[in-house]
Design a protein around this motif. Structure first.
Motif, PDB file in Angstrom:
ATOM      1  N   GLY A 233       0.818  -1.203   0.000  1.00  0.00           N
ATOM      2  CA  GLY A 233       0.000   0.000   0.000  1.00  0.00           C
ATOM      3  C   GLY A 233       0.853   1.254   0.000  1.00  0.00           C
ATOM      4  O   GLY A 233       0.518   2.249  -0.672  1.00  0.00           O
ATOM      5  N   ARG A 234       1.963   1.238   0.743  1.00  0.00           N
ATOM      6  CA  ARG A 234       2.865   2.399   0.740  1.00  0.00           C
ATOM      7  C   ARG A 234       3.488   2.599  -0.640  1.00  0.00           C
ATOM      8  O   ARG A 234       3.666   3.732  -1.104  1.00  0.00           O
ATOM      9  N   TYR A 235       3.837   1.490  -1.291  1.00  0.00           N
ATOM     10  CA  TYR A 235       4.381   1.572  -2.652  1.00  0.00           C
ATOM     11  C   TYR A 235       3.342   2.214  -3.584  1.00  0.00           C
ATOM     12  O   TYR A 235       3.657   3.153  -4.332  1.00  0.00           O
ATOM     13  N   ALA A 236       2.115   1.708  -3.553  1.00  0.00           N
ATOM     14  CA  ALA A 236       1.080   2.226  -4.455  1.00  0.00           C
ATOM     15  C   ALA A 236       0.821   3.707  -4.210  1.00  0.00           C
ATOM     16  O   ALA A 236       0.658   4.502  -5.144  1.00  0.00           O
ATOM     17  N   GLU A 237       0.808   4.096  -2.929  1.00  0.00           N
ATOM     18  CA  GLU A 237       0.561   5.506  -2.598  1.00  0.00           C
ATOM     19  C   GLU A 237       1.706   6.388  -3.095  1.00  0.00           C
ATOM     20  O   GLU A 237       1.492   7.489  -3.602  1.00  0.00           O
ATOM     21  N   SER A 238       2.937   5.886  -2.978  1.00  0.00           N
ATOM     22  CA  SER A 238       4.105   6.678  -3.385  1.00  0.00           C
ATOM     23  C   SER A 238       4.149   6.873  -4.896  1.00  0.00           C
ATOM     24  O   SER A 238       4.386   7.982  -5.386  1.00  0.00           O
ATOM     25  N   VAL A 239       3.944   5.802  -5.658  1.00  0.00           N
ATOM     26  CA  VAL A 239       4.030   5.938  -7.116  1.00  0.00           C
ATOM     27  C   VAL A 239       2.841   6.709  -7.662  1.00  0.00           C
ATOM     28  O   VAL A 239       2.933   7.356  -8.709  1.00  0.00           O
ATOM     29  N   ASN A 240       1.726   6.675  -6.925  1.00  0.00           N
ATOM     30  CA  ASN A 240       0.532   7.365  -7.385  1.00  0.00           C
ATOM     31  C   ASN A 240       0.793   8.857  -7.557  1.00  0.00           C
ATOM     32  O   ASN A 240       0.284   9.501  -8.470  1.00  0.00           O
ATOM     33  N   GLU A 241       1.605   9.427  -6.673  1.00  0.00           N
ATOM     34  CA  GLU A 241       1.905  10.860  -6.749  1.00  0.00           C
ATOM     35  C   GLU A 241       2.642  11.195  -8.044  1.00  0.00           C
ATOM     36  O   GLU A 241       2.474  12.288  -8.600  1.00  0.00           O
ATOM     37  N   LEU A 242       3.469  10.255  -8.523  1.00  0.00           N
ATOM     38  CA  LEU A 242       4.248  10.511  -9.729  1.00  0.00           C
ATOM     39  C   LEU A 242       3.437  10.260 -10.989  1.00  0.00           C
ATOM     40  O   LEU A 242       3.632  10.943 -12.004  1.00  0.00           O
ATOM     41  N   VAL A 243       2.541   9.284 -10.942  1.00  0.00           N
ATOM     42  CA  VAL A 243       1.765   8.917 -12.130  1.00  0.00           C
ATOM     43  C   VAL A 243       1.030  10.124 -12.690  1.00  0.00           C
ATOM     44  O   VAL A 243       1.026  10.364 -13.903  1.00  0.00           O
ATOM     45  N   TRP A 244       0.445  10.911 -11.791  1.00  0.00           N
ATOM     46  CA  TRP A 244      -0.439  11.980 -12.266  1.00  0.00           C
ATOM     47  C   TRP A 244       0.302  13.254 -12.626  1.00  0.00           C
ATOM     48  O   TRP A 244      -0.310  14.271 -12.940  1.00  0.00           O
ATOM     49  N   GLN A 245       1.625  13.207 -12.611  1.00  0.00           N
ATOM     50  CA  GLN A 245       2.424  14.316 -13.135  1.00  0.00           C
ATOM     51  C   GLN A 245       3.110  13.943 -14.451  1.00  0.00           C
ATOM     52  O   GLN A 245       3.841  14.751 -15.024  1.00  0.00           O
ATOM     53  N   ALA A 246       2.863  12.712 -14.932  1.00  0.00           N
ATOM     54  CA  ALA A 246       3.589  12.220 -16.120  1.00  0.00           C
ATOM     55  C   ALA A 246       3.335  13.077 -17.348  1.00  0.00           C
ATOM     56  O   ALA A 246       4.233  13.279 -18.180  1.00  0.00           O
ATOM     57  N   ALA A 247       2.124  13.602 -17.487  1.00  0.00           N
ATOM     58  CA  ALA A 247       1.788  14.358 -18.695  1.00  0.00           C
ATOM     59  C   ALA A 247       2.517  15.691 -18.773  1.00  0.00           C
ATOM     60  O   ALA A 247       2.518  16.326 -19.831  1.00  0.00           O
ATOM     61  N   THR A 248       3.142  16.123 -17.681  1.00  0.00           N
ATOM     62  CA  THR A 248       3.881  17.388 -17.710  1.00  0.00           C
ATOM     63  C   THR A 248       5.344  17.178 -18.091  1.00  0.00           C
ATOM     64  O   THR A 248       6.084  18.153 -18.214  1.00  0.00           O
ATOM     65  N   ARG A 249       5.750  15.937 -18.287  1.00  0.00           N
ATOM     66  CA  ARG A 249       7.149  15.649 -18.596  1.00  0.00           C
ATOM     67  C   ARG A 249       7.514  16.138 -19.990  1.00  0.00           C
ATOM     68  O   ARG A 249       6.687  16.137 -20.905  1.00  0.00           O
ATOM     69  N   ASP A 250       8.769  16.530 -20.163  1.00  0.00           N
ATOM     70  CA  ASP A 250       9.228  17.053 -21.455  1.00  0.00           C
ATOM     71  C   ASP A 250       9.076  16.023 -22.576  1.00  0.00           C
ATOM     72  O   ASP A 250       8.795  16.380 -23.708  1.00  0.00           O
ATOM     73  N   ASN A 251       9.278  14.759 -22.261  1.00  0.00           N
ATOM     74  CA  ASN A 251       9.269  13.739 -23.314  1.00  0.00           C
ATOM     75  C   ASN A 251       7.945  12.997 -23.388  1.00  0.00           C
ATOM     76  O   ASN A 251       7.879  11.894 -23.921  1.00  0.00           O
ATOM     77  N   PHE A 252       6.882  13.591 -22.849  1.00  0.00           N
ATOM     78  CA  PHE A 252       5.599  12.882 -22.794  1.00  0.00           C
ATOM     79  C   PHE A 252       5.110  12.482 -24.178  1.00  0.00           C
ATOM     80  O   PHE A 252       4.753  11.334 -24.422  1.00  0.00           O
TER      81      PHE A 252
END
Length: 991
Positions: free
Chosen positions: A318-337
């Motif tokens: 659950g801690r893993y899922a919560e941690s990666v969740n924060e990054l998933v929803w910023q993926a579209a702002t990445r330069d190489n999206f």
């Protein structure tokens, strides 16, 4: 004989009831004995099965193993109906029941969906582990435990399949239970691994379900994607803990995949972990997060959309899922999206075998992956602002997208229906043999079984095929439906029942697709689609598809802007939009060139009717020089004594042919050597036409034909048939007075013709100019513009230097008097192809000149490694090698007497004057540099010799050269590698 008609009648009745082979069915029913014949309910249950023959043959095999089964089934008619329903679809589950005859009784239980905890308890109990323990350990021998796990797993599969086929469990319930069953098997596999790893208590291990398992939408047969996270307990150091955890993970994976007499379950696929196959199988949470923050690509965040703890330490998971969740929803702002998204799409398409593409319900056109991909991409784009979109399962996410207005209600409903149908077909295909497949079979008997299992009674093959194709077509439109049409709704007046994206959501979507100026893009879309005209209506049909093709091009913004500009010029032309609407290839080619090449876009804007070329592939074939000459000569003659008007027509023809060549180049119809020849011959034709017009004007002014013959000699890249899009025309002018004409009059007329030719081609015009450069003539700019043949002979006899001999290697006829040009090339033959080769002094002078040129002519600040013309290993290096070989040996080797660089190198290899490997290296560098020079002109619309330093320009040029998104560094490194090798060869051979 009296029994024969009765047998035929019974067989015929069975065939009419649905058996494929009535006679065989009658024999098998007879094998079951009189008890079966006296049981009308049995025949009804068999006939209701999707494939009655398969159900009956499986029942016969079961009765052979357990003679009392018919009597037992007769007392449980509901269980019998469910069992035969399964037998009529799944030969594999029938085989399981035949091996374990009493296990059909799981269907006598109340048909209720088991709980997640119940499934876990069943499978843990099968391996002798207590479900009540926090970390259960298997207690029975491994071989027996593995077999028992498989039997228990298939018992639960039988129970689920019976409810599924009876229509008692909807798709989302079926896939959720399959996922929970897989999670239970992973827990049992981990219990088996703990039995072999005594130190297991020293580490916490979490199993993270990914893909369909994580989203609780698993198939009947699928690899189970998993990622492993571990943390040490107590005083155990991290390295030791990870070693223990790795043994546990490996043991669990082997427990699920190992072959036993009861078969295997499935493979556990851990390749979605950081670094894939090359990364460690197990990492700590901190290690996972460090990787995702620094190195992960967008596709990895797309995969993490579905991450869910499924086994092992669920708190750590659950801690893993919560941690990666924060990054998933910023993926579209990445330069190489955008680049990563495009790469993901290409990966999906690359996995489809051509021979299966039309029958692939997962990866093929209109398949499941189409829907899943678009839904996930929309989640990544909009989910960072809208938490309600953060769902793992496809159908749940699609419903959320619809509720939020990101997808129209009707679109979402149609796509949900297509997804549900395709998943149902996928399950039926897999259930038959319990094999991992996503290909619809071709055998009519298989299609009939699938159709009947879907509840199609009349024409199951035809109706199933029709439904499948209809749903696939609907799914194939998803990219337009889910991505592009809402953008139109954001800016145009479309049917009111369609949901409308907000301006902010529309901008976010455009940014995610690669548009760097979303506000400008929305203005262009509005201008093209607003209003009630027929033109606007067609644009509303076209643009959703065109926007996707622009997004696939290197520069989407330029593509959309160019499309608007061309459409503004041609919008009222009746054939234009009709061509794009009806000819997909024309519209796609237009999107590619507008989004790739400013040069081609500029040509098209000044001659928008050239769009018609895109509708027919044959129109992109380079036209023969003779055809063009005939056309321009006729045009010049039509204009009579108006030289300016004549040349305007010639330049229009040149613009059209430049566009033809540029498009053929961009779509890969011609290679760089063909481009060079086409452009050089087009320049010859242009010069000839301008010379005809100039000659006519001089004749009118002199009131008589000029008193001299006149020829244009091509030099440099023009002479070598190696022109690029931005090349000047290097030429020399030669004349020869007619017999009886004075030298003075002849010279004045020749100068007048040469000056008029240059003036006409230099007149201001919107077309790309053809600049005439005569500086390679004797004495350069200080020498006379035009010389007589006799003057050339005298000069070369007295004053010729080695560099002039070298320059004359490229001399050939371009325009004017062909016989005079032949006399000129005969005159210069001994200079450029000396009988004994050039002497040592001349060779030293040539080498000195090359060294000076490198030191003095390279522009200040230019990187010598990236200058395609004068840089190390570039065009000049290769050309000077070829030319030195020609000067030394062409007198004795006729094959070297060519104006073309690569032909000279090949001839040198053929004469064993250069090593073939060296020629290959030099040729590769020359071709690469030539392609880059042309790509720079095509992309930027202006010529340059250096690879640009700006990252965006490099990226656009790399895409034009065929590199994938994000491949600009590979492009530069490939060029550096090719030119380094060429430079080494050049230094060894030339110096």
């Amino acid at each position: 004989m009296s029994g024969v008609p009765r047998m035929q009648s019974t067989a015929g009745r069975l065939a009419r009831l649905g058996f494929a082979d009535g006679a065989r069915a009658e024999r098998m029913l007879a094998e079951l004995g009189p008890e079966a014949g006296d049981d009308p309910g049995l025949l009804d249950a068999l006939v209701s099965a999707a494939e009655p023959d398969l159900a009956l043959s499986s029942l016969v095999r079961l009765a052979d193993r357990d003679p009392g089964v018919l009597a037992a089934l007769r007392t449980a008619p509901q269980a019998r109906a469910r069992l035969l329903e399964v037998f009529g679809v799944s030969a594999a589950l029938a085989e399981h029941v035949v091996r374990h005859p009493g296990h059909w009784r799981v269907l006598r239980d109340p048909v209720e969906r088991p709980s997640t905890a119940g499934l876990r308890a069943d499978l843990l109990t099968a391996v002798g582990a207590s479900p009540a323990d926090a970390e259960p350990v298997a207690t029975i021998p491994k071989a027996a435990a593995l077999a028992a796990l498989r039997v228990a797993y298939r018992d639960r599969l039988l129970h689920l399949a019976a409810r599924d086929l009876a229509g008692e469990a909807p798709l989302n319930e079926v896939t959720a239970e399959l996922s929970d069953l897989a999670a239970a098997a992973l827990s049992a596999g981990l219990a088996l691994a703990r039995a072999e790893v005594p130190e297991f208590a020293s580490v916490s291990l979490a199993v993270i379900g990914m893909g369909k398992c994580g989203a609780r939408e698993l198939n009947y047969v699928s690899d189970v994607d998993a990622v492993f996270v571990a943390e040490p307990r107590g005083d155990v150091d991290e390295t030791t803990a990870l070693q223990i955890a790795t043994r546990l993970a490996q043991g669990m994976m082997q427990a699920c995949s190992a072959s036993t007499p009861e078969g295997s379950l499935w493979e556990v696929d851990a390749n979605l972990r950081p670094e894939g196959k090359n990364g460690p199988l197990v990492r700590t949470l901190a290690s996972h997060m460090s990787y995702y923050r620094r190195w992960a690509k967008t596709w990895e965040f797309q995969a993490l959309l579905k991450a869910r703890p499924v086994a092992g330490d669920l708190e750590l998971g659950g801690r893993y899922a919560e941690s990666v969740n924060e990054l998933v929803w910023q993926a579209a702002t990445r330069d190489n999206f955008v680049e990563d998204v495009q790469a993901m799409r290409r990966r999906v398409e690359a996995h489809v075998r051509v021979e299966e593409a039309e029958r692939q319900i997962k990866l093929g056109p209109g398949g499941l992956r189409d829907i899943e991909f678009a839904v996930q991409l929309l989640q990544l784009v909009h989910g960072r602002h809208d938490p309600l979109l953060r769902r793992r399962a496809t159908l749940a996410a699609l419903a959320a997208l619809s509720r939020g207005g990101y997808v129209g209600r009707d679109d979402a409903k149609a796509l949900a229906e297509a997804y549900t149908f395709l998943r149902s077909v996928e399950h039926l295909v897999q259930l038959h043999r319990l094999r991992r497949t996503h290909v619809v079979p071709e055998d009519p008997a298989d299609l009939r079984r699938i159709g009947r299992a879907l509840g199609i009674g009349v024409d199951p093959v035809g109706e199933f095929t029709s439904r499948w194709r209809r749903h696939a077509m609907e799914a194939r439109r998803l990219h337009e439906k889910l991505f592009y049409r809402p953008l139109l709704q954001a800016v145009a007046r479309l049917p009111e029942q369609e949901e409308r994206l907000s301006q902010a959501a529309a901008k976010a979507r455009l940014e995610a697709l690669g548009y760097t100026d979303p506000e400008g893009a929305l203005r262009h879309i509005a201008a093209l689609t607003s209003g009630v005209s027929r033109r606007a209506a067609i644009q509303r049909t076209l643009l959703p598809v065109m926007l996707g093709w622009f997004a696939d091009a290197p520069d989407p913004d330029a593509g959309l802007l160019g499309f608007r500009q061309v459409s503004d010029k041609l919008g009222t032309t009746p054939w234009y939009l009709r061509l794009l609407r009806d000819e997909t290839s024309a519209a796609k080619a237009m999107a590619l060139l507008l989004g790739t090449s400013r040069y081609a876009t500029g040509l098209l804007l000044h001659a928008p009717e050239a769009v018609m070329m895109l509708g027919d592939g044959s129109e992109l074939a380079v036209r023969p020089k003779e055809t063009l000459l005939t056309e321009v000569k006729a045009g010049v003659q039509r204009h009579g004594d108006n030289a300016e008007s004549a040349v305007v027509g010639v330049r229009a023809l040149r613009r059209r042919e430049l566009f033809r060549t540029a498009v053929a180049d961009l779509v890969g119809r011609v290679d760089i050597e063909q481009v060079g020849r086409a452009l050089s011959e087009l320049n010859d034709v242009t010069i000839q036409a301008a010379l005809d017009a100039a000659t006519a004007k001089v004749a009118m002014e002199r009131r008589g034909e000029p008193p001299t013959r006149f020829a244009v000699i091509a030099m440099g890249r023009l002479g070598g048939f190696e022109c690029s899009y931005g090349s000047d025309a290097d030429v020399m002018f030669v004349h020869a007075p007619h017999e009886g004409a004075s030298e003075r009059e002849a010279s004045e007329a020749a100068h007048a013709m040469a000056n008029e030719l240059r003036r006409l081609l230099a007149l201001p015009a919107p077309d790309p100019p053809l600049l005439i450069d005569p500086d390679l003539r004797p004495e350069g700019r200080q020498g006379p513009l035009v010389r007589s043949l006799a003057s050339y002979a005298a000069y070369y006899r007295r004053w010729s230097s080695p560099w002039e001999s070298q320059a004359l290697l490229r001399a050939r006829y371009s325009a004017g008097d062909a016989e005079l040009a032949a006399e000129f090339t005969t005159l210069i033959g001994p200079l450029r192809y000396p009988a004994g080769g050039v002497g040592d002094d001349a060779v030293r002078e040539i080498r000195t000149l090359k060294a000076r040129m490198e030191a003095e002519r390279l522009p200040r600040g230019a990187d010598p490694a990236l200058h395609t013309k004068l840089g190390r290993g570039g065009l000049s290096d290769v050309e000077w090698v070829a030319q030195l070989v020609q000067l030394r040996h062409a007198g004795a080797v006729p094959e070297l007497r060519t104006t073309r660089t690569l032909e000279a190198l090949r001839a040198a290899a053929g004469a064993e004057l250069l090593d073939e490997a060296d020629v290959a290296v030099l040729s590769e560098a020359w071709l690469f540099a030539s392609r880059i020079r042309d790509a720079i002109m095509l992309v930027r619309g202006r010529a340059a010799d250096s690879i640009p330093t700006a990252a965006r320009d490099r990226a656009l040029i790399a895409r034009a050269l065929g590199y994938p998104p994000g491949g600009s560094e590979d492009f530069v490194e490939d060029y550096r590698r090719a030119t380094r090798r060429a430079r080494r060869v050049m230094e060894r051979v030339f110096y």
